[in-house]
Write a protein that holds these residues in place. Structure first.
Motif, PDB file in Angstrom:
ATOM      1  N   ILE A 176     -30.259  44.085 -45.008  1.00  0.00           N
ATOM      2  CA  ILE A 176     -31.493  43.689 -44.317  1.00  0.00           C
ATOM      3  C   ILE A 176     -31.186  42.402 -43.556  1.00  0.00           C
ATOM      4  CG2 ILE A 176     -33.889  42.940 -44.612  1.00  0.00           C
ATOM      5  CD1 ILE A 176     -34.122  44.845 -46.947  1.00  0.00           C
ATOM      6  N   THR A 177     -30.989  42.532 -42.254  1.00  0.00           N
ATOM      7  CA  THR A 177     -30.433  41.433 -41.450  1.00  0.00           C
ATOM      8  C   THR A 177     -31.494  40.629 -40.702  1.00  0.00           C
ATOM      9  OG1 THR A 177     -30.064  43.002 -39.637  1.00  0.00           O
ATOM     10  CG2 THR A 177     -28.216  42.626 -41.158  1.00  0.00           C
ATOM     11  N   PHE A 178     -32.759  40.970 -40.867  1.00  0.00           N
ATOM     12  CA  PHE A 178     -33.836  40.242 -40.201  1.00  0.00           C
ATOM     13  C   PHE A 178     -34.595  39.429 -41.252  1.00  0.00           C
ATOM     14  CE2 PHE A 178     -34.881  44.649 -41.117  1.00  0.00           C
ATOM     15  CZ  PHE A 178     -35.952  44.514 -41.980  1.00  0.00           C
ATOM     16  N   PRO A 179     -35.387  38.430 -40.835  1.00  0.00           N
ATOM     17  CA  PRO A 179     -36.138  37.623 -41.815  1.00  0.00           C
ATOM     18  C   PRO A 179     -37.053  38.493 -42.676  1.00  0.00           C
ATOM     19  CG  PRO A 179     -36.194  36.591 -39.653  1.00  0.00           C
ATOM     20  CD  PRO A 179     -35.588  37.942 -39.446  1.00  0.00           C
ATOM     21  N   SER A 180     -36.951  38.342 -43.981  1.00  0.00           N
ATOM     22  CA  SER A 180     -37.743  39.159 -44.906  1.00  0.00           C
ATOM     23  C   SER A 180     -37.862  38.425 -46.236  1.00  0.00           C
ATOM     24  CB  SER A 180     -37.070  40.517 -45.132  1.00  0.00           C
ATOM     25  OG  SER A 180     -37.683  41.214 -46.199  1.00  0.00           O
ATOM     26  N   SER A 181     -39.031  38.509 -46.854  1.00  0.00           N
ATOM     27  CA  SER A 181     -39.192  37.972 -48.206  1.00  0.00           C
ATOM     28  C   SER A 181     -39.372  39.102 -49.215  1.00  0.00           C
ATOM     29  CB  SER A 181     -40.391  37.009 -48.260  1.00  0.00           C
ATOM     30  OG  SER A 181     -41.599  37.710 -48.015  1.00  0.00           O
ATOM     31  N   VAL A 182     -39.014  40.336 -48.803  1.00  0.00           N
ATOM     32  CA  VAL A 182     -39.128  41.487 -49.698  1.00  0.00           C
ATOM     33  C   VAL A 182     -38.036  41.383 -50.757  1.00  0.00           C
ATOM     34  CG1 VAL A 182     -39.003  43.995 -49.879  1.00  0.00           C
ATOM     35  CG2 VAL A 182     -40.199  42.945 -47.963  1.00  0.00           C
ATOM     36  N   ALA A 183     -38.420  40.890 -51.926  1.00  0.00           N
ATOM     37  CA  ALA A 183     -37.520  40.710 -53.061  1.00  0.00           C
ATOM     38  C   ALA A 183     -38.401  40.465 -54.280  1.00  0.00           C
ATOM     39  CB  ALA A 183     -36.568  39.536 -52.813  1.00  0.00           C
ATOM     40  N   VAL A 184     -37.785  40.203 -55.426  1.00  0.00           N
ATOM     41  CA  VAL A 184     -38.555  39.979 -56.654  1.00  0.00           C
ATOM     42  C   VAL A 184     -38.380  38.549 -57.133  1.00  0.00           C
ATOM     43  CG1 VAL A 184     -38.326  42.397 -57.330  1.00  0.00           C
ATOM     44  CG2 VAL A 184     -36.701  40.721 -58.215  1.00  0.00           C
ATOM     45  N   ARG A 185     -39.289  38.127 -58.011  1.00  0.00           N
ATOM     46  CA  ARG A 185     -39.146  36.827 -58.649  1.00  0.00           C
ATOM     47  C   ARG A 185     -38.171  36.923 -59.814  1.00  0.00           C
ATOM     48  NH1 ARG A 185     -44.853  36.816 -57.756  1.00  0.00           N
ATOM     49  NH2 ARG A 185     -44.986  38.133 -59.588  1.00  0.00           N
ATOM     50  N   ARG A 186     -37.735  35.780 -60.297  1.00  0.00           N
ATOM     51  CA  ARG A 186     -36.881  35.748 -61.482  1.00  0.00           C
ATOM     52  C   ARG A 186     -37.686  36.116 -62.717  1.00  0.00           C
ATOM     53  NH1 ARG A 186     -32.113  33.435 -60.119  1.00  0.00           N
ATOM     54  NH2 ARG A 186     -32.108  32.351 -58.115  1.00  0.00           N
ATOM     55  N   GLY A 187     -37.013  36.172 -63.834  1.00  0.00           N
ATOM     56  CA  GLY A 187     -37.686  36.424 -65.099  1.00  0.00           C
ATOM     57  C   GLY A 187     -37.987  37.898 -65.314  1.00  0.00           C
ATOM     58  N   PRO A 188     -39.080  38.209 -66.022  1.00  0.00           N
ATOM     59  CA  PRO A 188     -39.403  39.597 -66.376  1.00  0.00           C
ATOM     60  C   PRO A 188     -39.495  40.526 -65.175  1.00  0.00           C
ATOM     61  CG  PRO A 188     -40.763  38.081 -67.639  1.00  0.00           C
ATOM     62  CD  PRO A 188     -40.011  37.243 -66.646  1.00  0.00           C
ATOM     63  N   GLU A 189     -39.968  40.015 -64.036  1.00  0.00           N
ATOM     64  CA  GLU A 189     -40.090  40.861 -62.846  1.00  0.00           C
ATOM     65  C   GLU A 189     -38.723  41.380 -62.419  1.00  0.00           C
ATOM     66  OE1 GLU A 189     -43.216  39.898 -59.845  1.00  0.00           O
ATOM     67  OE2 GLU A 189     -41.496  39.651 -58.524  1.00  0.00           O
ATOM     68  N   ALA A 190     -37.727  40.477 -62.374  1.00  0.00           N
ATOM     69  CA  ALA A 190     -36.369  40.874 -61.993  1.00  0.00           C
ATOM     70  C   ALA A 190     -35.761  41.801 -63.030  1.00  0.00           C
ATOM     71  CB  ALA A 190     -35.500  39.630 -61.810  1.00  0.00           C
ATOM     72  N   ILE A 191     -35.981  41.502 -64.305  1.00  0.00           N
ATOM     73  CA  ILE A 191     -35.420  42.327 -65.378  1.00  0.00           C
ATOM     74  C   ILE A 191     -36.010  43.729 -65.335  1.00  0.00           C
ATOM     75  CG2 ILE A 191     -35.317  42.624 -67.893  1.00  0.00           C
ATOM     76  CD1 ILE A 191     -35.257  39.501 -68.044  1.00  0.00           C
ATOM     77  N   GLY A 192     -37.328  43.820 -65.129  1.00  0.00           N
ATOM     78  CA  GLY A 192     -37.974  45.130 -65.069  1.00  0.00           C
ATOM     79  C   GLY A 192     -37.475  45.972 -63.914  1.00  0.00           C
ATOM     80  N   CYS A 193     -37.338  45.362 -62.726  1.00  0.00           N
ATOM     81  CA  CYS A 193     -36.846  46.100 -61.559  1.00  0.00           C
ATOM     82  C   CYS A 193     -35.387  46.508 -61.740  1.00  0.00           C
ATOM     83  CB  CYS A 193     -37.021  45.265 -60.293  1.00  0.00           C
ATOM     84  SG  CYS A 193     -38.733  45.164 -59.735  1.00  0.00           S
ATOM     85  N   TYR A 194     -34.599  45.627 -62.333  1.00  0.00           N
ATOM     86  CA  TYR A 194     -33.185  45.941 -62.548  1.00  0.00           C
ATOM     87  C   TYR A 194     -33.043  47.129 -63.496  1.00  0.00           C
ATOM     88  CZ  TYR A 194     -28.179  45.040 -62.892  1.00  0.00           C
ATOM     89  OH  TYR A 194     -26.813  45.159 -62.812  1.00  0.00           O
ATOM     90  N   PHE A 195     -33.865  47.138 -64.540  1.00  0.00           N
ATOM     91  CA  PHE A 195     -33.852  48.264 -65.478  1.00  0.00           C
ATOM     92  C   PHE A 195     -34.217  49.552 -64.752  1.00  0.00           C
ATOM     93  CE2 PHE A 195     -36.184  51.163 -68.253  1.00  0.00           C
ATOM     94  CZ  PHE A 195     -35.261  51.347 -69.282  1.00  0.00           C
ATOM     95  N   PHE A 196     -35.227  49.495 -63.860  1.00  0.00           N
ATOM     96  CA  PHE A 196     -35.661  50.698 -63.141  1.00  0.00           C
ATOM     97  C   PHE A 196     -34.540  51.236 -62.254  1.00  0.00           C
ATOM     98  CE2 PHE A 196     -38.038  52.996 -59.802  1.00  0.00           C
ATOM     99  CZ  PHE A 196     -38.728  53.882 -60.609  1.00  0.00           C
TER     100      PHE A 196
END
Length: 465
Positions: A176-196
């Motif tokens: 994704i080479t254009f400006p974007s804030s589409v990502a996750v926060r640290r903590g449980p949010e990141a862990i949950g998405c990583y598991f998925f």
């Protein structure tokens, strides 16, 4: 000829997937294509009524949900809304066993195309056995699919290489080479998405993406053009956005929802245009009691009129009355200003009511599209996976305000009240309303989106013949 085409559709057992596939069935049938929609008996009973003029083109095929040894699925549970998050694994195991009746159906029917969701990887081998081309139809946004990345990066080996930890999901990927804030926060949010990614998508989606001939999704260039370009590049196959993709007759259809809903719609009809906030978090993501309390107090503090469609929170099955679930003072303090409706609600009909001006919701993509259709101001409070990416996308595009959340996903009543007032009665809210209106106006002519996809399906079959 289009009328000779037969497309078999295989959605997952969640209504955020079943309904988009149903809408796709309607769109294809309107183009004269015969559709077989595969699901289970109870899920098919829950679908909207088929438009009578299209019923000859759409076959709703009900395969009984297989029983899995050792499973503890409740009786009659056939969709994610019927089970707790802990038991969704059992539902998916039963869903995967639909491969057996599905294989026999394909052998008997010899369709021209199979359209699959992101989960039924077993459909790929069956399609290959019978030489039937496959397209992926994703219920997710282009931004969510783009963040997931190329199929080789979703395998266990690829995930470890480019995303070695949950923290690697907290910034946009290199493609994704254009400006974007589409990502996750640290903590449980990141862990949950990583598991998925690791345990669910990684074992299913790469196989589907590698073997399908095309990808279609409910999206539109006017909002997600940059992400659609990314998808074409990383998937290296045709990608078809299908527009807002909600048939008019489904929203306009008049159905009898019972006396309580008659009263609710009568109350809405008495409110000022665009004044009411609709609050809904769907049927799949069940709020906790603490989350329900904070939302309730936030609505109380906002002083805005509201209609709240509330599903009973998790671990509250013994609570049967509104006053058991909501804070004791809430009903008295909001009397006359708002309504709470327990259980399922006719969301499209509510959103179509002139009194609704904004929606506080989880940013699930289906609900995003339904709200955009009616030009509502969006107040987003994402809870899981793709909702997180959708919320960031909408904020990036200036089309939503997001409730502030801590790293663990928690939020406060003050944050709820502040965002509600920001969206509904401030200058920033007016700007959001204009942005949403501009986006919707730009997608007025949607027929070309579905038309391009239908033409692709026809041309491919003609080439094969």
């Amino acid at each position: 000829m289009a009328k000779d085409l037969h497309v078999v559709l295989v959605p997952y057992a969640a209504f955020g997937h079943l309904l988009p596939f149903f809408h796709l069935s309607v769109a294809l049938a309107k183009a004269g294509i015969r559709v077989s929609f595969i699901s289970t008996p109870i899920n098919i009973q829950r679908l909207p009524k088929l438009p009578s003029e299209l019923s000859a083109f759409i076959n709703l095929v009900a395969f009984p949900l297989p029983v899995v040894d050792g499973s503890s699925l409740p009786e009659g549970a056939e969709a994610t809304l019927d089970v707790s998050s802990e038991k969704e694994k059992d539902l998916m195991a039963a869903y995967d066993l639909l491969c057996h009746p599905f294989k026999q159906f394909i052998a008997n029917e010899s369709p021209n195309w199979i359209g699959v969701d992101i989960f039924p990887h077993w459909a790929i081998d069956i399609a290959d056995d019978f030489h039937v081309p496959v397209f992926l139809f994703s219920a997710f946004s282009a931004a969510t699919m783009a963040f997931a990345g190329p199929p080789e990066f979703l395998t266990e080996h690829g995930l470890k290489k480019v995303r070695p930890s949950p923290e690697s999901l907290t910034s946009p990927p290199e493609w994704i080479t254009f400006p974007s804030s589409v990502a996750v926060r640290r903590g449980p949010e990141a862990i949950g998405c990583y598991f998925f990614y690791n345990m669910v998508l990684g074992k299913r989606l790469p196989k589907i993406l590698k073997n399908c001939k095309a990808v279609a999704l409910r999206s539109f260039k006017e909002i997600e053009g940059d992400y659609l370009e990314v998808l074409t590049k990383i998937f290296q196959k045709p990608v078809f956005p299908l527009g807002l993709f909600l048939p008019d007759q489904l929203a306009a259809e008049q159905r009898d929802y019972g006396e309580e809903w008659v009263k609710t719609f009568n109350w809405l009809d008495q409110q000022k245009p665009k004044s009411v906030v609709f609050v809904t978090f769907g049927s799949t993501c069940k709020l906790s009691k603490d989350q329900v309390d904070e939302i309730a107090y936030g609505l109380e503090l906002s002083n805005l009129p509201f209609l709240w469609s509330l599903i009973k929170p998790e671990k509250a099955s013994e609570l049967t009355e509104d006053f058991d679930i909501l804070p004791p003072s809430f009903k008295k303090n909001t009397a006359g200003r708002g309504l709470v409706c327990m259980g399922w609600s006719p969301q499209l009909e509510i959103l179509a009511n002139p009194a609704i001006g904004g929606t506080l919701f989880h940013a699930g993509w289906g609900s995003v599209i339904e709200n955009l259709r009616y030009g509502h101001r969006l107040i987003v409070l994402p809870l899981v996976f793709d909702q997180i990416y959708n919320a960031r996308l909408l904020v990036d595009k200036g089309m939503a305000v997001q409730v502030e959340q801590n790293e663990d996903g928690s939020f406060s009543r003050d944050g709820i009240a502040e965002c509600l007032r920001q969206a509904m009665v401030s200058e920033e809210g007016n700007r959001i309303g204009l942005k949403v209106a501009e986006a919707v106006a730009a997608v007025v002519d949607q027929e070309h989106y579905v038309g391009e996809f239908v033409q692709y399906l026809k041309n491919d079959v003609a080439t094969q013949n």
